[in-house]
Design an enzyme around this catalytic site. Structure first.
Site, PDB file in Angstrom:
ATOM      1  N   HIS A  37       5.868  12.434  62.509  1.00  0.00           N
ATOM      2  CA  HIS A  37       4.465  12.364  62.908  1.00  0.00           C
ATOM      3  C   HIS A  37       3.618  12.040  61.685  1.00  0.00           C
ATOM      4  O   HIS A  37       4.136  11.896  60.563  1.00  0.00           O
ATOM      5  CB  HIS A  37       4.017  13.640  63.636  1.00  0.00           C
ATOM      6  CG  HIS A  37       4.165  14.914  62.847  1.00  0.00           C
ATOM      7  ND1 HIS A  37       3.460  15.146  61.683  1.00  0.00           N
ATOM      8  CD2 HIS A  37       4.924  16.013  63.059  1.00  0.00           C
ATOM      9  CE1 HIS A  37       3.776  16.336  61.211  1.00  0.00           C
ATOM     10  NE2 HIS A  37       4.677  16.886  62.016  1.00  0.00           N
TER      11      HIS A  37
ATOM     12  N   HIS B  74       4.101  13.972  58.309  1.00  0.00           N
ATOM     13  CA  HIS B  74       5.220  13.540  57.452  1.00  0.00           C
ATOM     14  C   HIS B  74       4.845  12.246  56.734  1.00  0.00           C
ATOM     15  O   HIS B  74       5.171  12.049  55.564  1.00  0.00           O
ATOM     16  CB  HIS B  74       6.483  13.292  58.278  1.00  0.00           C
ATOM     17  CG  HIS B  74       6.914  14.456  59.126  1.00  0.00           C
ATOM     18  ND1 HIS B  74       7.111  14.357  60.480  1.00  0.00           N
ATOM     19  CD2 HIS B  74       7.170  15.748  58.802  1.00  0.00           C
ATOM     20  CE1 HIS B  74       7.493  15.532  60.958  1.00  0.00           C
ATOM     21  NE2 HIS B  74       7.530  16.399  59.955  1.00  0.00           N
TER      22      HIS B  74
ATOM     23  N   CYS C 138      12.296  33.695  62.255  1.00  0.00           N
ATOM     24  CA  CYS C 138      11.653  32.662  63.068  1.00  0.00           C
ATOM     25  C   CYS C 138      12.460  31.371  62.881  1.00  0.00           C
ATOM     26  O   CYS C 138      12.536  30.835  61.774  1.00  0.00           O
ATOM     27  CB  CYS C 138      10.201  32.440  62.641  1.00  0.00           C
ATOM     28  SG  CYS C 138       9.489  30.970  63.423  1.00  0.00           S
TER      29      CYS C 138
ATOM     30  N   CYS D 248      10.466  28.305  61.578  1.00  0.00           N
ATOM     31  CA  CYS D 248      10.272  28.287  60.115  1.00  0.00           C
ATOM     32  C   CYS D 248      11.609  28.289  59.393  1.00  0.00           C
ATOM     33  O   CYS D 248      11.656  28.015  58.209  1.00  0.00           O
ATOM     34  CB  CYS D 248       9.510  29.523  59.634  1.00  0.00           C
ATOM     35  SG  CYS D 248       7.863  29.686  60.280  1.00  0.00           S
TER      36      CYS D 248
ATOM     37  N   CYS E   2       4.978  34.330  65.530  1.00  0.00           N
ATOM     38  CA  CYS E   2       4.784  33.504  64.338  1.00  0.00           C
ATOM     39  C   CYS E   2       3.593  32.591  64.621  1.00  0.00           C
ATOM     40  O   CYS E   2       3.608  31.854  65.611  1.00  0.00           O
ATOM     41  CB  CYS E   2       6.039  32.659  64.070  1.00  0.00           C
ATOM     42  SG  CYS E   2       5.699  31.278  62.955  1.00  0.00           S
TER      43      CYS E   2
ATOM     44  N   HIS F 134       4.505  28.784  64.947  1.00  0.00           N
ATOM     45  CA  HIS F 134       5.344  28.271  66.038  1.00  0.00           C
ATOM     46  C   HIS F 134       5.066  28.937  67.378  1.00  0.00           C
ATOM     47  O   HIS F 134       5.703  28.597  68.374  1.00  0.00           O
ATOM     48  CB  HIS F 134       6.827  28.390  65.651  1.00  0.00           C
ATOM     49  CG  HIS F 134       7.160  27.526  64.475  1.00  0.00           C
ATOM     50  ND1 HIS F 134       7.194  28.013  63.180  1.00  0.00           N
ATOM     51  CD2 HIS F 134       7.389  26.201  64.385  1.00  0.00           C
ATOM     52  CE1 HIS F 134       7.457  27.015  62.345  1.00  0.00           C
ATOM     53  NE2 HIS F 134       7.568  25.912  63.045  1.00  0.00           N
TER      54      HIS F 134
ATOM     55  N   LYS G  76      -5.241  21.831  65.251  1.00  0.00           N
ATOM     56  CA  LYS G  76      -3.909  21.847  64.670  1.00  0.00           C
ATOM     57  C   LYS G  76      -2.983  20.966  65.514  1.00  0.00           C
ATOM     58  O   LYS G  76      -3.108  20.945  66.738  1.00  0.00           O
ATOM     59  CB  LYS G  76      -3.426  23.301  64.712  1.00  0.00           C
ATOM     60  CG  LYS G  76      -2.302  23.582  63.798  1.00  0.00           C
ATOM     61  CD  LYS G  76      -1.964  25.051  63.816  1.00  0.00           C
ATOM     62  CE  LYS G  76      -0.485  25.143  63.500  1.00  0.00           C
ATOM     63  NZ  LYS G  76       0.017  26.456  63.330  1.00  0.00           N
TER      64      LYS G  76
ATOM     65  N   LYS H 258       2.768  21.065  69.855  1.00  0.00           N
ATOM     66  CA  LYS H 258       3.443  20.609  71.081  1.00  0.00           C
ATOM     67  C   LYS H 258       2.575  20.915  72.291  1.00  0.00           C
ATOM     68  O   LYS H 258       2.424  20.089  73.197  1.00  0.00           O
ATOM     69  CB  LYS H 258       4.784  21.330  71.213  1.00  0.00           C
ATOM     70  CG  LYS H 258       5.888  20.684  70.412  1.00  0.00           C
ATOM     71  CD  LYS H 258       7.044  20.277  71.337  1.00  0.00           C
ATOM     72  CE  LYS H 258       7.894  19.203  70.703  1.00  0.00           C
ATOM     73  NZ  LYS H 258       8.972  19.720  69.897  1.00  0.00           N
TER      74      LYS H 258
HETATM   75  N1  MSP Z   1      12.825  20.647  56.071  1.00  0.00           N
HETATM   76  C1  MSP Z   1      11.769  21.359  55.434  1.00  0.00           C
HETATM   77  C2  MSP Z   1      11.584  20.898  54.011  1.00  0.00           C
HETATM   78  C3  MSP Z   1      12.768  20.999  53.134  1.00  0.00           C
HETATM   79  S1  MSP Z   1      12.463  20.357  51.554  1.00  0.00           S
HETATM   80  C4  MSP Z   1      13.761  20.857  50.608  1.00  0.00           C
HETATM   81  C5  MSP Z   1      10.473  21.138  56.199  1.00  0.00           C
HETATM   82  N2  MSP Z   1      10.425  20.063  56.978  1.00  0.00           N
HETATM   83  S2  MSP Z   1       9.173  19.610  57.870  1.00  0.00           S
HETATM   84  O1  MSP Z   1       9.657  18.529  58.704  1.00  0.00           O
HETATM   85  O2  MSP Z   1       8.608  20.719  58.537  1.00  0.00           O
HETATM   86  O3  MSP Z   1       8.143  19.003  56.861  1.00  0.00           O
HETATM   87  C6  MSP Z   1       7.157  19.767  56.241  1.00  0.00           C
HETATM   88  C7  MSP Z   1       6.340  18.843  55.376  1.00  0.00           C
HETATM   89  O4  MSP Z   1       5.787  17.775  56.164  1.00  0.00           O
HETATM   90  C8  MSP Z   1       5.117  19.490  54.750  1.00  0.00           C
HETATM   91  O5  MSP Z   1       5.416  20.221  53.586  1.00  0.00           O
HETATM   92  C9  MSP Z   1       4.288  18.262  54.471  1.00  0.00           C
HETATM   93  O6  MSP Z   1       4.817  17.581  53.368  1.00  0.00           O
HETATM   94  C10 MSP Z   1       4.488  17.443  55.726  1.00  0.00           C
HETATM   95  N3  MSP Z   1       3.532  17.802  56.785  1.00  0.00           N
HETATM   96  C11 MSP Z   1       3.844  18.200  58.039  1.00  0.00           C
HETATM   97  N4  MSP Z   1       2.694  18.381  58.752  1.00  0.00           N
HETATM   98  C12 MSP Z   1       1.623  18.115  58.002  1.00  0.00           C
HETATM   99  C13 MSP Z   1       0.228  18.165  58.200  1.00  0.00           C
HETATM  100  N5  MSP Z   1      -0.324  18.489  59.350  1.00  0.00           N
HETATM  101  N6  MSP Z   1      -0.564  17.877  57.137  1.00  0.00           N
HETATM  102  C14 MSP Z   1      -0.037  17.545  55.919  1.00  0.00           C
HETATM  103  N7  MSP Z   1       1.277  17.501  55.716  1.00  0.00           N
HETATM  104  C15 MSP Z   1       2.153  17.752  56.718  1.00  0.00           C
HETATM  105  O7  MSP Z   1       9.560  21.925  56.037  1.00  0.00           O
END
Ligand code: MSP
Length: 503
Positions: free
Chosen positions: A19, A22, A127, A130, A144, A147, A295, A298
């Protein structure tokens, strides 16, 4: 020898397709990687996917797919998204790769042999969203808050890593900025957290088949966070006596958002200390953004698909918007309305028009060629353009993308004003002033195109090619004033940011 630059993003969970959140981190990393390349540095940019653990196993089961098949499909979705967004990583790591599994096992064996891992009882609220233990204080109405689900009570035998023994060492390193955490508020948050005292951390789970077996007890698999953090080592071939590892370790910048700060600023450096490896130089924690003030979730179904947004507004527009709209490090909001406004005002009106007007004039008055200056003394540098590079570099080195772009836009405004003041259409071709004005404008445009190259690569490459200039730079001489050669052929081309019919 060339300076090296190693940058990482978090590896993203494959329970769902990518999304815009990322995309945000990955675009920021790409901007930095491209910027450091223009400085002549040797860059290694690592990203990838986090594929083990209960969360992924459950998502695969929900789709009635074997986890391997499910992970491969989502990993491909991430790769496709990064291709669509013009992200040029050097390696895309998947934690289900054999090389990674081997590295995880090697590292855990080393820590075990060093006496830093022991068996114990693990009890708490877990969780799965997380993939972490929650304390009662983390919950809202027993759920949580991230989630919106009730964590599961677990009581099991686990292996633990002696995290607590690194507490003082970590505190000192963070205080002295030997592990630099930015923004400063995040450093303070972690120092505050360390004050509460560290407990040891579980590194394995029993009854969790979708994971990497522990080398010293295959009945348990590696806790997914320990598995995931090691990707930053596997990604540059740790353990193979590899020249890549020798050259690039340690990371120069690790990007992540505030949701995963503790894993990266506490557990990760402690693991590196235990392994005797140099620590990352900078851990930069950016903010979280909401969508139209809400935010992403889902339940609300408001996930923004980055490929869709790029198709609608243009890849470069999306890249520009995400790093321009709010400061990197602060929380912000994503809205299509603001995206459309930035497209129209900043890109189509300011930047697009400047380029179009200038190229049309060069074409009209100088038969499509960069005009020659009659008096070489008039080829004096434009002080503003030179000063802008300085301010731009300071901002870029501090990851202040919005500030860097503000500086560039001041130069764009300056050039647009110059056209309005000089009114080139009132000047005569045979006089000195017209070629001077047009040359200066073309040269400013060349500088700006290079400043914007890390942010909007396609557009900048197109503009540079219209000026007869290569975007591939060998050294920093492209930043000098007066590098645009007389007589280069100018191509006017179509508008760079054509109006969208549906906006
Ligand atoms: N798999 C773990 C990370 C492991 S790293 C060794 C994880 N994955 S995640 O798919 O949840 O990605 C989290 C990361 O995605 C956040 O730290 C950030 O970089 C990015 N973001 C996800 N949603 C976001 C927003 N709404 N806003 C900004 N960044 C976002 O955690």
């Amino acid at each position: 020898m060339k300076k090296k630059f190693y940058i990482t993003t978090p590896i993203y969970y494959v329970n769902d397709v990518p999304h815009i959140g990322h995309a945000y981190t990955t675009i920021a990393a790409d901007v930095l990687a491209r910027y450091h390349k223009t400085l002549g540095e040797e860059v290694f940019f690592l990203t990838g996917t986090d594929e083990h653990g209960a969360k992924i196993a459950q998502a695969a089961a929900k789709k009635n797919l074997a986890p391997e098949i499910f992970c491969a499909a989502t990993a491909d979705a991430f790769k496709n998204a990064w291709e669509a967004l013009n992200i040029k990583y050097d390696r895309f790591i998947r934690t289900t790769e054999k090389a990674h599994e081997d590295t995880v096992q090697n590292i855990l064996q080393k820590l075990f042999d060093a006496g830093l891992i022991y068996k114990g009882e693990y009890k708490g609220l877990y969780c799965t969203g997380c993939e972490a233990i929650k304390l009662p204080a983390d919950l809202v109405d027993g759920q949580c808050p991230d989630h919106l689900s009730k964590p599961e009570e677990v009581k099991e035998e686990n292996y633990f890593f002696q995290l607590s023994s690194f507490e003082n060492n970590l505190r000192e390193l963070i205080e002295k900025d030997e592990i630099m955490i930015l923004p400063a508020s995040r450093k303070n948050e972690i120092l505050g957290f360390l004050k509460l005292g560290l407990t040891d951390v579980s590194i394995s789970r029993p009854n969790q088949p979708w994971g990497i077996p522990l080398p010293f007890d295959p009945a348990q698999t590696t806790y997914v966070w320990i598995d995931a953090l090691i990707n930053y080592l596997t990604g540059i071939n740790f353990g193979e006596k590899s020249p890549v590892f020798e050259k690039f370790w340690p990371p120069d910048i690790q990007l992540l958002a505030k949701d995963i700060i503790k894993f990266h600023t506490v557990i990760w450096p402690a693991m590196l200390l235990a392994l005797g490896l140099p620590l990352p130089k900078l851990i930069f924690v950016h903010g979280y953004f909401t969508i139209d003030g809400q935010k992403m979730s889902k339940t609300l179904g408001n996930f923004v698909d980055p490929i869709g947004a790029a198709k609608k507004f243009g890849v470069d527009t999306l890249r520009y918007f995400l790093v321009r709209e709010f400061a990197f490090g602060a929380d912000g909001d994503y809205s299509e309305k603001r995206l459309a406004e930035r497209f129209e005002y900043d890109l189509a009106n300011d930047w697009g028009n400047l380029v179009q007007r200038t190229l049309v004039m060069a074409d009209k008055y100088f038969v499509g060629k960069v005009p020659e200056l009659k008096n070489s003394a008039s080829n004096i540098e434009n002080v503003f353009a030179v000063e802008t590079w300085r301010a731009y570099d300071i901002a870029m080195q501090n990851l202040q993308f919005d500030k860097a772009l503000d500086e560039v836009w001041k130069l764009i405004d300056f050039a647009n004003q110059k056209i309005d003041e000089k009114k080139p259409w009132t000047l005569k071709v045979e006089e000195e002033e017209l070629p001077e004005v047009i040359y200066e404008l073309l040269e400013i445009i060349r500088h700006i195109a290079f400043m914007l190259l890390p942010f909007m690569p396609q557009t900048s490459e197109e503009i540079l090619s219209r000026l007869g200039v290569s975007a591939n730079v060998k050294d920093l001489s492209f930043r000098k004033w007066g590098k645009l050669s007389f007589g280069n052929e100018i191509k006017v081309g179509a508008p760079l940011f054509p109006r969208k019919p549906n906006l």
